[in-house]
Design a protein around this motif. Structure first.
Motif, PDB file in Angstrom:
ATOM      1  N   LYS A   1      -1.558  -5.103   1.821  1.00 37.89           N
ATOM      2  CA  LYS A   1      -2.947  -5.565   1.726  1.00 37.89           C
ATOM      3  C   LYS A   1      -2.923  -7.010   1.267  1.00 37.89           C
ATOM      4  O   LYS A   1      -2.256  -7.349   0.289  1.00 37.89           O
ATOM      5  CB  LYS A   1      -3.704  -4.695   0.726  1.00 37.89           C
ATOM      6  CG  LYS A   1      -5.148  -5.090   0.554  1.00 37.89           C
ATOM      7  CD  LYS A   1      -5.830  -4.168  -0.435  1.00 37.89           C
ATOM      8  CE  LYS A   1      -7.285  -4.544  -0.591  1.00 37.89           C
ATOM      9  NZ  LYS A   1      -7.958  -3.697  -1.571  1.00 37.89           N
TER      10      LYS A   1
ATOM     11  N   VAL B   1       4.589   1.925   5.637  1.00 41.53           N
ATOM     12  CA  VAL B   1       4.108   1.253   4.423  1.00 41.53           C
ATOM     13  C   VAL B   1       3.456  -0.056   4.852  1.00 41.53           C
ATOM     14  O   VAL B   1       4.095  -0.902   5.449  1.00 41.53           O
ATOM     15  CB  VAL B   1       5.262   0.974   3.440  1.00 41.53           C
ATOM     16  CG1 VAL B   1       4.760   0.216   2.234  1.00 41.53           C
ATOM     17  CG2 VAL B   1       5.931   2.264   3.031  1.00 41.53           C
ATOM     18  N   GLY B   2       2.176  -0.196   4.545  1.00 37.45           N
ATOM     19  CA  GLY B   2       1.458  -1.413   4.906  1.00 37.45           C
ATOM     20  C   GLY B   2       1.295  -2.325   3.703  1.00 37.45           C
ATOM     21  O   GLY B   2       1.668  -1.992   2.575  1.00 37.45           O
TER      22      GLY B   2
ATOM     23  N   MET C   1       0.844  -1.187   0.000  1.00 37.75           N
ATOM     24  CA  MET C   1       0.000   0.000   0.000  1.00 37.75           C
ATOM     25  C   MET C   1       0.881   1.239   0.000  1.00 37.75           C
ATOM     26  O   MET C   1       2.091   1.167   0.219  1.00 37.75           O
ATOM     27  CB  MET C   1      -0.926  -0.004   1.218  1.00 37.75           C
ATOM     28  CG  MET C   1      -1.859  -1.186   1.254  1.00 37.75           C
ATOM     29  SD  MET C   1      -3.121  -1.208   2.543  1.00 37.75           S
ATOM     30  CE  MET C   1      -2.433  -0.424   3.924  1.00 37.75           C
TER      31      MET C   1
ATOM     32  N   PRO D   1       2.532   4.700   1.388  1.00 35.85           N
ATOM     33  CA  PRO D   1       2.913   5.108   2.747  1.00 35.85           C
ATOM     34  C   PRO D   1       1.954   6.167   3.297  1.00 35.85           C
ATOM     35  O   PRO D   1       1.435   6.996   2.553  1.00 35.85           O
ATOM     36  CB  PRO D   1       4.325   5.670   2.585  1.00 35.85           C
ATOM     37  CG  PRO D   1       4.503   5.920   1.141  1.00 35.85           C
ATOM     38  CD  PRO D   1       3.536   5.060   0.413  1.00 35.85           C
ATOM     39  N   ASN D   2       1.729   6.128   4.617  1.00 32.55           N
ATOM     40  CA  ASN D   2       0.851   7.116   5.244  1.00 32.55           C
ATOM     41  C   ASN D   2       1.670   8.348   5.631  1.00 32.55           C
ATOM     42  O   ASN D   2       2.849   8.470   5.282  1.00 32.55           O
ATOM     43  CB  ASN D   2       0.114   6.512   6.442  1.00 32.55           C
ATOM     44  CG  ASN D   2       1.047   6.084   7.553  1.00 32.55           C
ATOM     45  OD1 ASN D   2       2.243   6.353   7.531  1.00 32.55           O
ATOM     46  ND2 ASN D   2       0.504   5.413   8.546  1.00 32.55           N
ATOM     47  N   GLU D   3       1.083   9.284   6.380  1.00 33.79           N
ATOM     48  CA  GLU D   3       1.764  10.538   6.716  1.00 33.79           C
ATOM     49  C   GLU D   3       2.994  10.339   7.604  1.00 33.79           C
ATOM     50  O   GLU D   3       3.905  11.149   7.598  1.00 33.79           O
ATOM     51  CB  GLU D   3       0.788  11.523   7.380  1.00 33.79           C
ATOM     52  CG  GLU D   3       0.192  11.061   8.699  1.00 33.79           C
ATOM     53  CD  GLU D   3      -1.017  10.152   8.527  1.00 33.79           C
ATOM     54  OE1 GLU D   3      -1.442   9.577   9.544  1.00 33.79           O
ATOM     55  OE2 GLU D   3      -1.523  10.012   7.407  1.00 33.79           O
ATOM     56  N   LYS D   4       3.060   9.232   8.354  1.00 37.50           N
ATOM     57  CA  LYS D   4       4.228   8.947   9.185  1.00 37.50           C
ATOM     58  C   LYS D   4       5.298   8.153   8.438  1.00 37.50           C
ATOM     59  O   LYS D   4       6.358   7.901   8.972  1.00 37.50           O
ATOM     60  CB  LYS D   4       3.816   8.172  10.437  1.00 37.50           C
ATOM     61  CG  LYS D   4       2.960   8.982  11.388  1.00 37.50           C
ATOM     62  CD  LYS D   4       2.681   8.201  12.637  1.00 37.50           C
ATOM     63  CE  LYS D   4       1.839   9.003  13.592  1.00 37.50           C
ATOM     64  NZ  LYS D   4       1.575   8.245  14.817  1.00 37.50           N
TER      65      LYS D   4
END
Length: 52
Positions: A34, A31-32, A23, A25-28
């Motif tokens: 799925k 990286v996840g 997925m 990367p988010n704001e931090k």
């Protein structure tokens, strides 16, 4: 602290009944992944048995 480079794109992981995708990367910066599962067996519509 030095700035970290953006994470590299990992190819999709393929197994017999599942696919793993990276997925965004988010704001931090985390990286996840799925996981998409495929069904193990098929479902068949139930039919009532014939009367004797």
């Amino acid at each position: 602290m030095s700035e970290q480079p953006p994470p590299t794109k990992v190819p999709d992981g393929q197994a017999r009944f599942l696919t793993t995708r990276q997925m965004a990367p988010n704001e931090k910066g985390f990286v996840g992944y799925k996981t998409v599962w495929e069904p193990f067996q098929k479902e068949v519509e139930y039919k009532t048995p014939k009367q004797p």
